[in-house]
Write an enzyme that holds these catalytic residues in place. Structure first.
Site, PDB file in Angstrom:
ATOM      1  N   GLU A   1       0.722  -1.115   0.055  1.00  0.00           N
ATOM      2  CA  GLU A   1      -0.034  -0.065  -0.089  1.00  0.00           C
ATOM      3  C   GLU A   1       0.610   1.275  -0.034  1.00  0.00           C
ATOM      4  O   GLU A   1       1.180   1.629   1.081  1.00  0.00           O
ATOM      5  CB  GLU A   1      -0.997  -0.084   1.403  1.00  0.00           C
ATOM      6  CG  GLU A   1      -1.925   1.266   1.150  1.00  0.00           C
ATOM      7  CD  GLU A   1      -2.770   1.348   2.544  1.00  0.00           C
ATOM      8  OE1 GLU A   1      -2.739   0.505   3.145  1.00  0.00           O
ATOM      9  OE2 GLU A   1      -3.621   2.176   2.510  1.00  0.00           O
TER      10      GLU A   1
ATOM     11  N   LYS B   1      -2.454  -1.773  -3.355  1.00  0.00           N
ATOM     12  CA  LYS B   1      -3.409  -1.082  -2.531  1.00  0.00           C
ATOM     13  C   LYS B   1      -2.999   0.549  -2.861  1.00  0.00           C
ATOM     14  O   LYS B   1      -2.632   1.055  -2.089  1.00  0.00           O
ATOM     15  CB  LYS B   1      -3.555  -1.344  -1.226  1.00  0.00           C
ATOM     16  CG  LYS B   1      -4.675  -0.346  -0.710  1.00  0.00           C
ATOM     17  CD  LYS B   1      -5.035  -1.211   0.782  1.00  0.00           C
ATOM     18  CE  LYS B   1      -6.064  -0.075   1.621  1.00  0.00           C
ATOM     19  NZ  LYS B   1      -6.634  -0.607   2.742  1.00  0.00           N
TER      20      LYS B   1
END
Ligand code: 13P
Length: 336
Positions: A175, A217
């Site tokens: 992420e 992400k």
């Protein structure tokens, strides 16, 4: 197909997405205080357990990201939280970074910590039932940021984390979050996000990561919250897809966006528009925290024993996001 690829696909297939319920105790306390609920281990468990036993877990939520406190808690039904989640065929995951701290050498930026002792913690989480993990790198945008230092040090940490996670037979969510805060344009967001993601993959490749066994992400490409000029949802979708097409290797099975401060409807609408024009092989779904939980939290705070009512609010949001992950959402469905 490898075991890791299987897990990633199971989490994201058929419009399923991820419930990011991994707020640290500090962040969860802020969320609870904002709706006038005292933050205790019991209140944090009660809200989360209410969501984890909802009907939509079965058809919409492929994975739940937990925080260290929650993965060790026991539900009312005496199941552990990972057992409760698994009973809906949903995969339990765990946030393993220990937060973003001031980056030495560029004190207005952050570096995410948590690598020391990570292998030992991963083995423990695996035993508790986790099959995927999350680590969030965070970048702010201005005319001088993110710096080369922040881009390369966070990418390096994400890659070292991913290597340890795959060694422990779990899927790493990678992420890199380029924040919405600021007055930057969508073009700036596009350019900086592209640079950040490309550097992450350079490092993942150096660290011999199996790219078929990760989930990316990222943020969507948006103008800053204080920007003079906003862009349309259609342009968000076009720029987001262009950025990912140019920066993400084709082996990656799935992309699960963070909501990043977008409202529930905005995050749903933008995901839907992305899926309407998705001409890549990547699954494009959601890994939302606030955009899945906000209304449910507000509703629950009025009567924390109203399990059915809270679940109905959560089920609606999860259903809307899952339709959006297939490009089948429409605003009309929100009012029905
Ligand atoms: P938001 O969807 O609220 O941005 O949270 C997602 C997340 O996990 C941030 O790390």
């Amino acid at each position: 197909m490898t075991e890791l690829n299987n897990i990633a696909l199971k989490i994201l297939s058929n419009g399923k997405g991820i419930l990011a319920a991994d707020e640290s105790t500090g962040t969860m306390t802020k969320r609870l205080q904002s709706v006038n609920v005292e933050s205790t281990p019991e209140s944090r468990l009660l809200f989360r357990e209410t969501l984890f036993s909802s009907e939509s877990m079965k058809n919409c939520i492929g994975g739940v990201i937990l925080y260290d406190e929650t993965i060790k808690q026991i539900s009312k039904s005496k199941k552990t939280i990972p057992e409760l989640i698994s009973s809906s065929e949903t995969i339990p995951g765990i946030k393993v970074d220990t937060g973003a701290k001031i980056l030495a050498g560029s004190p207005e930026e952050k570096i995410t910590e948590g690598l020391d002792g990570l292998r030992v913690r991963l083995k423990e989480y695996y035993k508790l039932g986790a099959r995927f993990t999350k680590w969030r790198g965070v970048y702010n945008i201005s005319n001088i940021y993110p710096s080369k230092l922040s881009i390369s040090s966070n990418a390096h940490a994400l890659a070292r984390y991913s290597a340890l996670v795959q060694e422990c037979k779990m899927v790493p969510i990678v992420e890199p979050e380029v924040l919405m805060e600021g007055n930057h344009s969508a073009e700036d967001c596009f350019q900086k996000t592209s640079e950040v993601i490309k550097k992450c993959f350079d490092e993942l490749i150096i660290h011999n990561i199996d790219l078929t066994g990760i989930i990316l992400k990222p943020n969507m490409i948006l103008a800053g919250t204080n920007a003079n000029k906003k862009i349309s949802g259609e342009d968000v979708a076009k720029l987001t897809i262009k950025c990912l097409k140019e920066s993400v290797p084709s082996e990656v099975p799935g992309i699960a966006f963070l909501s990043g401060g977008q409202s529930e409807i905005e995050a749903t609408e933008n995901l839907n528009l992305i899926n309407k024009i998705n001409d890549t092989n990547f699954i494009m779904s959601y890994s939302y925290g606030r955009a899945l939980q906000q209304s449910a939290l507000k509703f629950w705070s009025k009567d924390t024993n109203n399990t059915n009512g809270t679940q109905a609010v959560f089920n609606h949001r999860a259903n809307m996001c899952t339709l959006a992950a297939q490009g089948k959402w429409s605003s009309k469905l929100e009012t029905n």
